[in-house]
Design a protein around this motif. Structure first.
Motif, PDB file in Angstrom:
ATOM      1  N   ALA A   1     -12.106  -0.503  -4.373  1.00 37.85           N
ATOM      2  CA  ALA A   1     -11.301  -1.519  -3.701  1.00 37.85           C
ATOM      3  C   ALA A   1      -9.872  -1.530  -4.224  1.00 37.85           C
ATOM      4  O   ALA A   1      -8.902  -1.565  -3.445  1.00 37.85           O
ATOM      5  N   ARG A   2      -9.696  -1.468  -5.546  1.00 41.33           N
ATOM      6  CA  ARG A   2      -8.340  -1.537  -6.094  1.00 41.33           C
ATOM      7  C   ARG A   2      -7.585  -0.230  -5.866  1.00 41.33           C
ATOM      8  O   ARG A   2      -6.357  -0.241  -5.702  1.00 41.33           O
ATOM      9  N   GLY A   3      -8.300   0.897  -5.842  1.00 42.53           N
ATOM     10  CA  GLY A   3      -7.648   2.156  -5.515  1.00 42.53           C
ATOM     11  C   GLY A   3      -7.137   2.157  -4.084  1.00 42.53           C
ATOM     12  O   GLY A   3      -6.014   2.614  -3.811  1.00 42.53           O
ATOM     13  N   VAL A   4      -7.940   1.657  -3.156  1.00 40.15           N
ATOM     14  CA  VAL A   4      -7.504   1.548  -1.761  1.00 40.15           C
ATOM     15  C   VAL A   4      -6.325   0.587  -1.654  1.00 40.15           C
ATOM     16  O   VAL A   4      -5.347   0.854  -0.937  1.00 40.15           O
ATOM     17  N   ALA A   5      -6.386  -0.538  -2.373  1.00 38.19           N
ATOM     18  CA  ALA A   5      -5.302  -1.523  -2.325  1.00 38.19           C
ATOM     19  C   ALA A   5      -3.994  -0.912  -2.837  1.00 38.19           C
ATOM     20  O   ALA A   5      -2.935  -1.083  -2.216  1.00 38.19           O
TER      21      ALA A   5
ATOM     22  N   VAL B   1     -13.188   9.530  -2.322  1.00 42.30           N
ATOM     23  CA  VAL B   1     -11.774   9.793  -2.058  1.00 42.30           C
ATOM     24  C   VAL B   1     -11.547  10.028  -0.564  1.00 42.30           C
ATOM     25  O   VAL B   1     -10.601   9.491   0.028  1.00 42.30           O
ATOM     26  N   ASP B   2     -12.406  10.824   0.067  1.00 43.81           N
ATOM     27  CA  ASP B   2     -12.260  11.089   1.498  1.00 43.81           C
ATOM     28  C   ASP B   2     -12.385   9.804   2.313  1.00 43.81           C
ATOM     29  O   ASP B   2     -11.615   9.576   3.255  1.00 43.81           O
TER      30      ASP B   2
ATOM     31  N   LEU C   1      -3.035   8.867  -3.878  1.00 39.55           N
ATOM     32  CA  LEU C   1      -1.601   8.666  -3.641  1.00 39.55           C
ATOM     33  C   LEU C   1      -0.864   9.883  -3.091  1.00 39.55           C
ATOM     34  O   LEU C   1       0.040   9.714  -2.263  1.00 39.55           O
ATOM     35  N   PRO C   2      -1.185  11.120  -3.510  1.00 42.47           N
ATOM     36  CA  PRO C   2      -0.443  12.256  -2.925  1.00 42.47           C
ATOM     37  C   PRO C   2      -0.507  12.320  -1.412  1.00 42.47           C
ATOM     38  O   PRO C   2       0.409  12.851  -0.772  1.00 42.47           O
ATOM     39  N   SER C   3      -1.542  11.767  -0.814  1.00 39.03           N
ATOM     40  CA  SER C   3      -1.678  11.827   0.641  1.00 39.03           C
ATOM     41  C   SER C   3      -0.720  10.883   1.364  1.00 39.03           C
ATOM     42  O   SER C   3      -0.533  11.016   2.579  1.00 39.03           O
TER      43      SER C   3
ATOM     44  N   GLN D   1      -9.513   7.856   4.697  1.00 40.32           N
ATOM     45  CA  GLN D   1      -9.754   7.469   6.088  1.00 40.32           C
ATOM     46  C   GLN D   1      -9.405   5.994   6.310  1.00 40.32           C
ATOM     47  O   GLN D   1      -8.788   5.641   7.324  1.00 40.32           O
ATOM     48  N   ILE D   2      -9.772   5.152   5.360  1.00 36.18           N
ATOM     49  CA  ILE D   2      -9.509   3.720   5.499  1.00 36.18           C
ATOM     50  C   ILE D   2      -8.010   3.446   5.468  1.00 36.18           C
ATOM     51  O   ILE D   2      -7.489   2.662   6.269  1.00 36.18           O
ATOM     52  N   VAL D   3      -7.290   4.079   4.544  1.00 36.69           N
ATOM     53  CA  VAL D   3      -5.844   3.863   4.452  1.00 36.69           C
ATOM     54  C   VAL D   3      -5.154   4.315   5.731  1.00 36.69           C
ATOM     55  O   VAL D   3      -4.284   3.620   6.263  1.00 36.69           O
ATOM     56  N   ASP D   4      -5.541   5.468   6.265  1.00 37.02           N
ATOM     57  CA  ASP D   4      -4.945   5.953   7.511  1.00 37.02           C
ATOM     58  C   ASP D   4      -5.277   5.029   8.673  1.00 37.02           C
ATOM     59  O   ASP D   4      -4.410   4.715   9.506  1.00 37.02           O
ATOM     60  N   ASP D   5      -6.524   4.582   8.741  1.00 36.51           N
ATOM     61  CA  ASP D   5      -6.935   3.706   9.840  1.00 36.51           C
ATOM     62  C   ASP D   5      -6.257   2.350   9.742  1.00 36.51           C
ATOM     63  O   ASP D   5      -5.869   1.769  10.760  1.00 36.51           O
ATOM     64  N   ALA D   6      -6.093   1.851   8.510  1.00 32.31           N
ATOM     65  CA  ALA D   6      -5.429   0.559   8.333  1.00 32.31           C
ATOM     66  C   ALA D   6      -3.980   0.640   8.778  1.00 32.31           C
ATOM     67  O   ALA D   6      -3.432  -0.318   9.339  1.00 32.31           O
ATOM     68  N   SER D   7      -3.331   1.780   8.555  1.00 30.00           N
ATOM     69  CA  SER D   7      -1.960   1.948   9.028  1.00 30.00           C
ATOM     70  C   SER D   7      -1.910   1.990  10.546  1.00 30.00           C
ATOM     71  O   SER D   7      -1.013   1.432  11.172  1.00 30.00           O
TER      72      SER D   7
END
Length: 484
Positions: A318-322, A458-459, A231-233, A463-469
């Motif tokens: 999965a739930r952390g990414v969500a 975590v890394d 979350l801090p990212s 990457q997935i969260v940034d790419d999904a955005s």
């Protein structure tokens, strides 16, 4: 057991307010009693009815009023009761106030329903062992009305027997280690996570049962710890500006304010005195080069696999990414909902405000069904088509599942025609063989080796969260193709 009739209800309220004579914590404001009544009602719903004085004192400490709010006893010798049990109760409150949880409580601005759950964690064991609890078995919801509370507080309360209340003070002093141990067992990361999703305006209704399970479930604790590293990212994410500027020779709108060189030519036809009056009253029209962006209604739809194959590290990932993706999308001002599935589609949960009502459900949801992915995706296609037809909105669908999510290619193609598809496949030990992958607009594969290390997990999640955005830009092209 409840007391029937208006007189009975008033008597219960007055009896509860009479216990406040034992309070050792000073309320910061006159409205604090309204919050205390809300905490009491939450405890009643959780099956932990208690006298109001202990709810008042511990609840205020949990919200961060500090040890300075505790009333010290006079140094001159008092009664045996004051020198003994009441002094011991005061020392217990001082120990609670010095805990790390209470020190951080003020900064986190804990919601009332969360305070009620924390009080339940602290006092459930004490209440179940309280010898005089049977004489306090009656429980009702107190009115959340400042006027009713003020009127009842002004009634004569000396007629009520405080014997059972004194016995609770004695019981608390004798079993103070139960309270202090329960205090240390409350996970601060979980509280911090919930506070990050808290909306300043409030208003969302939290499910007390889900909220209580958050502090009892080992699986939820694993998701919390993983999410707190992600979350801090995304916390610095901001919604992009809604203003767009057109070229020098293009006009976007007519405005009531502007520069002299952008006045509409027809306005110059007025007589001088009329022109000057309209200028002073801001009634002239100007050509505008800027206007607010008119964004189409877009729904971000997270579909999270909750089947038995997702247990363990896959579920945590999965739930952390969500959770992280929900936070980032809401910070960007997008409308978000999420939904669990296994052999069926479960109820969709809309993320309202900061998302605090959705977090406990996302952390604690458990399913005991098998798999029927064809049925799930067939139902989903119908719902997405209905969204496009009736609500005229586009959908970005994020699928978080494992490498054995087998669905027919034709069904995925129908889904891709109704929404922009972003897949996240968390692999088991076997390689990934899914024929429909080319039909997805974008997808990510999380290798089994990645989950063996927390730092690599975590890394990869970041990457997935940034790419999904970033996929939001690609969804526009996909929508254009689907509409064509």
């Amino acid at each position: 057991m409840t007391v029937a009739g208006g007189e009975g209800r008033r008597s219960y309220l007055e009896r509860q307010l009479s216990t406040l004579a034992l309070c050792r914590v000073k309320a910061p404001s006159g409205m604090a009693l309204l919050r205390v009544a809300g905490w009491h009602n939450g405890l009643v719903r959780l099956g932990v009815p208690l006298p109001l004085f202990v709810v008042h004192d511990l609840g205020l400490l949990l919200t961060g009023v500090g040890s300075g709010a505790i009333r010290r006893l006079a140094e001159s010798p008092g009664s045996a009761w004051e020198r003994g049990e009441l002094a011991g109760y005061t020392r217990l409150l001082e120990q609670v106030a010095e805990s790390e949880l209470c020190e951080r409580g003020a900064g986190w601005r804990l919601r009332d329903d969360l305070v009620a759950v924390l009080l339940s964690k602290l006092l459930r064991a004490i209440q179940s062992r309280w010898p005089a609890r049977r004489s306090w078995v009656k429980s009702e919801l107190l009115p959340l009305d400042p006027g009713a509370l003020a009127r009842a507080a002004g009634q004569e309360t000396s007629a009520y027997d405080l014997g059972p209340i004194h016995s609770l003070v004695v019981h608390l002093v004798e079993h103070r280690l139960y309270v202090l141990t329960a205090l240390e067992q409350i996970d601060l990361d979980t509280l911090r996570l919930l506070s990050l999703f808290q909306h300043q305006g409030g208003g969302a209704v939290l499910d007390l049962a889900d909220l209580l399970n958050v502090f009892s479930s080992p699986e939820a604790n694993g998701v919390v710890n993983f999410s707190m590293e992600l979350l801090p990212s995304v916390l610095e994410t901001r919604r992009p500006t809604g203003v767009q500027t057109l070229a020098m020779d293009g006009y976007a709108s007519l405005e009531r304010r502007g520069s002299v060189d952008s006045v509409v030519m027809s306005e110059l036809a007025y007589d001088d005195d009329i022109f000057e009056q309209k200028l002073a009253d801001h009634e002239l029209y100007y050509y505008g080069h800027e206007k607010q962006r008119t964004e189409e209604r877009q729904l971000h739809y997270l579909l999270v696999d909750s089947s038995a194959s997702m247990r363990g590290e896959r579920e945590i990932f999965a739930r952390g990414v969500a959770l992280t993706l929900i936070k980032k999308l809401t910070l960007q001002g997008h409308e978000v909902c999420f939904r669990f599935f296994d052999s069926r589609l479960y109820e969709a949960v809309r993320v309202v405000g900061g998302g605090e009502a959705a977090v406990p459900h996302l952390l604690c949801f458990r399913s005991e069904r098998g798999r029927n992915y064809a049925r799930v995706f067939r139902q989903l296609v119908g719902e997405l088509r209905r969204l496009r037809r009736q609500d005229r909105r586009t959908v970005v669908l994020y699928l978080l599942t494992h490498g054995q999510c087998h669905v027919g290619v034709e069904l995925i193609e129908e889904l891709a025609a109704a929404a922009f598809l972003y897949g996240v496949f968390i692999l088991p030990s076997s390689p990934l063989h899914l024929e429909y992958l080319p039909s997805l607009h974008r997808y990510q594969i999380v290798e089994a080796e990645t989950l063996r290390s927390r730092s690599s997990s975590v890394d990869r999640a970041r990457q997935i969260v940034d790419d999904a955005s970033d996929a939001l830009a690609g969804s526009a092209a996909a929508r254009a193709g689907a509409e064509g």
